[in-house]
Design a protein around this motif. Structure first.
Motif, PDB file in Angstrom:
ATOM      1  N   HIS A  87       0.861  -1.177   0.000  1.00  0.00           N
ATOM      2  CA  HIS A  87       0.000   0.000   0.000  1.00  0.00           C
ATOM      3  C   HIS A  87       0.901   1.230   0.000  1.00  0.00           C
ATOM      4  O   HIS A  87       1.995   1.226   0.565  1.00  0.00           O
ATOM      5  CB  HIS A  87      -0.895  -0.015   1.252  1.00  0.00           C
ATOM      6  CG  HIS A  87      -1.961   1.025   1.230  1.00  0.00           C
ATOM      7  ND1 HIS A  87      -1.777   2.290   1.743  1.00  0.00           N
ATOM      8  CD2 HIS A  87      -3.236   0.989   0.758  1.00  0.00           C
ATOM      9  CE1 HIS A  87      -2.874   2.993   1.597  1.00  0.00           C
ATOM     10  NE2 HIS A  87      -3.781   2.232   1.000  1.00  0.00           N
ATOM     11  N   TRP A  88       0.434   2.304  -0.648  1.00  0.00           N
ATOM     12  CA  TRP A  88       1.268   3.508  -0.761  1.00  0.00           C
ATOM     13  C   TRP A  88       1.718   4.029   0.604  1.00  0.00           C
ATOM     14  O   TRP A  88       2.789   4.637   0.736  1.00  0.00           O
ATOM     15  CB  TRP A  88       0.507   4.607  -1.502  1.00  0.00           C
ATOM     16  CG  TRP A  88      -0.725   5.105  -0.778  1.00  0.00           C
ATOM     17  CD1 TRP A  88      -2.001   4.659  -0.936  1.00  0.00           C
ATOM     18  CD2 TRP A  88      -0.768   6.132   0.214  1.00  0.00           C
ATOM     19  NE1 TRP A  88      -2.850   5.333  -0.094  1.00  0.00           N
ATOM     20  CE2 TRP A  88      -2.132   6.251   0.608  1.00  0.00           C
ATOM     21  CE3 TRP A  88       0.182   6.965   0.797  1.00  0.00           C
ATOM     22  CZ2 TRP A  88      -2.531   7.162   1.580  1.00  0.00           C
ATOM     23  CZ3 TRP A  88      -0.229   7.873   1.760  1.00  0.00           C
ATOM     24  CH2 TRP A  88      -1.574   7.976   2.141  1.00  0.00           C
ATOM     25  N   SER A  89       0.918   3.750   1.645  1.00  0.00           N
ATOM     26  CA  SER A  89       1.252   4.267   2.974  1.00  0.00           C
ATOM     27  C   SER A  89       2.538   3.632   3.522  1.00  0.00           C
ATOM     28  O   SER A  89       3.223   4.232   4.353  1.00  0.00           O
ATOM     29  CB  SER A  89       0.096   4.023   3.946  1.00  0.00           C
ATOM     30  OG  SER A  89      -0.178   2.632   4.076  1.00  0.00           O
ATOM     31  N   ILE A  90       2.863   2.411   3.068  1.00  0.00           N
ATOM     32  CA  ILE A  90       4.097   1.761   3.516  1.00  0.00           C
ATOM     33  C   ILE A  90       5.311   2.505   2.967  1.00  0.00           C
ATOM     34  O   ILE A  90       6.270   2.816   3.698  1.00  0.00           O
ATOM     35  CB  ILE A  90       4.137   0.289   3.064  1.00  0.00           C
ATOM     36  CG1 ILE A  90       2.974  -0.510   3.691  1.00  0.00           C
ATOM     37  CG2 ILE A  90       5.485  -0.341   3.412  1.00  0.00           C
ATOM     38  CD1 ILE A  90       3.073  -0.640   5.192  1.00  0.00           C
ATOM     39  N   TRP A  91       5.271   2.817   1.664  1.00  0.00           N
ATOM     40  CA  TRP A  91       6.378   3.541   1.042  1.00  0.00           C
ATOM     41  C   TRP A  91       6.579   4.905   1.707  1.00  0.00           C
ATOM     42  O   TRP A  91       7.713   5.291   2.013  1.00  0.00           O
ATOM     43  CB  TRP A  91       6.117   3.735  -0.454  1.00  0.00           C
ATOM     44  CG  TRP A  91       6.002   2.465  -1.242  1.00  0.00           C
ATOM     45  CD1 TRP A  91       4.858   1.891  -1.700  1.00  0.00           C
ATOM     46  CD2 TRP A  91       7.060   1.604  -1.679  1.00  0.00           C
ATOM     47  NE1 TRP A  91       5.132   0.735  -2.386  1.00  0.00           N
ATOM     48  CE2 TRP A  91       6.472   0.534  -2.397  1.00  0.00           C
ATOM     49  CE3 TRP A  91       8.450   1.636  -1.534  1.00  0.00           C
ATOM     50  CZ2 TRP A  91       7.222  -0.486  -2.968  1.00  0.00           C
ATOM     51  CZ3 TRP A  91       9.208   0.630  -2.109  1.00  0.00           C
ATOM     52  CH2 TRP A  91       8.601  -0.428  -2.817  1.00  0.00           C
ATOM     53  N   VAL A  92       5.480   5.609   1.915  1.00  0.00           N
ATOM     54  CA  VAL A  92       5.561   6.948   2.510  1.00  0.00           C
ATOM     55  C   VAL A  92       5.926   6.860   3.989  1.00  0.00           C
ATOM     56  O   VAL A  92       6.733   7.640   4.494  1.00  0.00           O
ATOM     57  CB  VAL A  92       4.215   7.696   2.342  1.00  0.00           C
ATOM     58  CG1 VAL A  92       4.251   9.042   3.075  1.00  0.00           C
ATOM     59  CG2 VAL A  92       3.905   7.906   0.871  1.00  0.00           C
ATOM     60  N   GLY A  93       5.341   5.883   4.684  1.00  0.00           N
ATOM     61  CA  GLY A  93       5.591   5.744   6.113  1.00  0.00           C
ATOM     62  C   GLY A  93       7.052   5.487   6.429  1.00  0.00           C
ATOM     63  O   GLY A  93       7.593   6.029   7.398  1.00  0.00           O
ATOM     64  N   VAL A  94       7.697   4.671   5.607  1.00  0.00           N
ATOM     65  CA  VAL A  94       9.118   4.391   5.815  1.00  0.00           C
ATOM     66  C   VAL A  94       9.937   5.674   5.684  1.00  0.00           C
ATOM     67  O   VAL A  94      10.864   5.920   6.463  1.00  0.00           O
ATOM     68  CB  VAL A  94       9.607   3.324   4.809  1.00  0.00           C
ATOM     69  CG1 VAL A  94      11.121   3.251   4.801  1.00  0.00           C
ATOM     70  CG2 VAL A  94       9.022   1.966   5.150  1.00  0.00           C
ATOM     71  N   LEU A  95       9.591   6.509   4.721  1.00  0.00           N
ATOM     72  CA  LEU A  95      10.306   7.776   4.532  1.00  0.00           C
ATOM     73  C   LEU A  95      10.117   8.710   5.721  1.00  0.00           C
ATOM     74  O   LEU A  95      11.067   9.329   6.206  1.00  0.00           O
ATOM     75  CB  LEU A  95       9.819   8.467   3.262  1.00  0.00           C
ATOM     76  CG  LEU A  95      10.229   7.851   1.930  1.00  0.00           C
ATOM     77  CD1 LEU A  95       9.732   8.725   0.776  1.00  0.00           C
ATOM     78  CD2 LEU A  95      11.731   7.699   1.840  1.00  0.00           C
ATOM     79  N   VAL A  96       8.878   8.801   6.199  1.00  0.00           N
ATOM     80  CA  VAL A  96       8.583   9.682   7.326  1.00  0.00           C
ATOM     81  C   VAL A  96       9.311   9.215   8.578  1.00  0.00           C
ATOM     82  O   VAL A  96       9.937  10.010   9.295  1.00  0.00           O
ATOM     83  CB  VAL A  96       7.058   9.746   7.582  1.00  0.00           C
ATOM     84  CG1 VAL A  96       6.762  10.510   8.873  1.00  0.00           C
ATOM     85  CG2 VAL A  96       6.349  10.408   6.411  1.00  0.00           C
ATOM     86  N   LEU A  97       9.260   7.922   8.846  1.00  0.00           N
ATOM     87  CA  LEU A  97       9.929   7.378  10.030  1.00  0.00           C
ATOM     88  C   LEU A  97      11.446   7.521   9.919  1.00  0.00           C
ATOM     89  O   LEU A  97      12.124   7.777  10.926  1.00  0.00           O
ATOM     90  CB  LEU A  97       9.552   5.906  10.212  1.00  0.00           C
ATOM     91  CG  LEU A  97       8.106   5.638  10.614  1.00  0.00           C
ATOM     92  CD1 LEU A  97       7.776   4.154  10.483  1.00  0.00           C
ATOM     93  CD2 LEU A  97       7.840   6.112  12.034  1.00  0.00           C
ATOM     94  N   SER A  98      11.979   7.379   8.711  1.00  0.00           N
ATOM     95  CA  SER A  98      13.418   7.579   8.519  1.00  0.00           C
ATOM     96  C   SER A  98      13.805   9.019   8.829  1.00  0.00           C
ATOM     97  O   SER A  98      14.832   9.271   9.476  1.00  0.00           O
ATOM     98  CB  SER A  98      13.820   7.244   7.076  1.00  0.00           C
ATOM     99  OG  SER A  98      13.608   5.881   6.798  1.00  0.00           O
ATOM    100  N   ALA A  99      12.969   9.949   8.379  1.00  0.00           N
ATOM    101  CA  ALA A  99      13.238  11.364   8.644  1.00  0.00           C
ATOM    102  C   ALA A  99      13.211  11.654  10.138  1.00  0.00           C
ATOM    103  O   ALA A  99      14.048  12.399  10.662  1.00  0.00           O
ATOM    104  CB  ALA A  99      12.217  12.231   7.915  1.00  0.00           C
ATOM    105  N   VAL A 100      12.262  11.042  10.843  1.00  0.00           N
ATOM    106  CA  VAL A 100      12.175  11.208  12.300  1.00  0.00           C
ATOM    107  C   VAL A 100      13.440  10.677  12.961  1.00  0.00           C
ATOM    108  O   VAL A 100      14.037  11.324  13.833  1.00  0.00           O
ATOM    109  CB  VAL A 100      10.928  10.486  12.856  1.00  0.00           C
ATOM    110  CG1 VAL A 100      10.965  10.462  14.386  1.00  0.00           C
ATOM    111  CG2 VAL A 100       9.650  11.167  12.369  1.00  0.00           C
TER     112      VAL A 100
END
Length: 254
Positions: free
Chosen positions: A191-204
């Motif tokens: 799901h697109w949220s997995i791709w985006v979520g990984v980026l957001v968590l990496s940034a955090v």
């Protein structure tokens, strides 16, 4: 497992910023358990590449580009056939292989005595190290163990080592991701949220790493990453073995 995956991304990003490595080491075993041995490694290649891009911008001035040019191309070349094999060899066997590769690699890193004086290795030693990093990146999503062995054997200073790892990881991660997607004919069906979520968590995690790097040393962060990776890789190996015996009906000897 999604919660554990999210935590591993944050912790791995912190380690990547503090020690120059640790993202894939921490994330790989958890992602393999959560998303499967193939999809999980593809996601690691994607996230690890972007994480290293961010860290590289911070460590750019310390990169030894001459050493990178000796490591990067062999790594990229080794990835191409390895990715083809990985795409066509999925299932519990791949998961077991990933776990064992990570465990063996870390054991070699930790057991090899570090050279206290920096030496200049023969050109073919550097090429072999790069190729090995390419193979482990394509197979298990981690290029750090071969690089750790190479650093220990050559007495590579930590500051330059951590910086130069970033373009190496960008090369191995991006090449692994692109070749596997090409051979497989498309992206994993996340799901697109997995791709985006990984980026957001990496940034955090990278943002937290800016604070943490003033509190703990790179060696401490690396030790923690290795310990957690051992645990995760052991769990992934055991889970793969259980899947293999239950799905194939193979009985344990005796």
């Amino acid at each position: 497992m999604l919660i554990f995956s999210a935590i591993s991304v944050v912790l791995g990003s912190i380690s990547q910023r503090v020690a120059g490595l640790g993202f894939a080491l921490l994330v790989a075993p958890v992602f393999v358990l959560t998303f499967g041995p193939y999809d999980g490694v593809v996601l690691i290649n994607y996230a690890g590449t972007l994480s290293s891009v961010v860290v590289l911008m911070r460590l750019w001035k310390d990169v030894n580009w001459r050493t990178y040019l000796a490591l990067g191309p062999p790594a990229a070349l080794a990835i191409i056939p390895t990715s083809y094999v990985v795409v066509n060899f999925q299932g519990p066997g791949l998961q077991i292989a990933i776990g064992l590769i990570v465990i063996a690699g870390l054991t070699l890193v930790l057991s090899r005595p570090k050279v206290t004086k920096q030496i200049t290795p023969r050109w073919w030693v550097t090429m072999v190290a790069g190729g090995a990093a390419g193979v482990t990146s394509a197979t298990a999503g981690v290029g750090a163990p071969p690089m750790g062995i190479y650093a220990a054997a050559t007495g590579w200073p930590q500051r330059e080592f951590a910086a130069t790892l970033q373009p190496v990881f960008i090369t191995t991660g991006a090449t692994s991701f692109l070749t596997k997607v090409s051979f497989a004919g498309g992206l994993p069906s996340f799901h697109w949220s997995i791709w985006v979520g990984v980026l957001v968590l990496s940034a955090v995690g990278l943002s937290l790493g800016e604070v943490v790097k003033n509190l703990i040393s790179g060696n401490t962060a690396r030790t923690i990453a290795f310990a957690l990776c051992y645990l995760g890789a052991t769990m992934a190996t055991i889970d793969g073995l259980l899947q293999y015996f239950f799905t194939t009906g193979t009985a344990l000897p005796g």
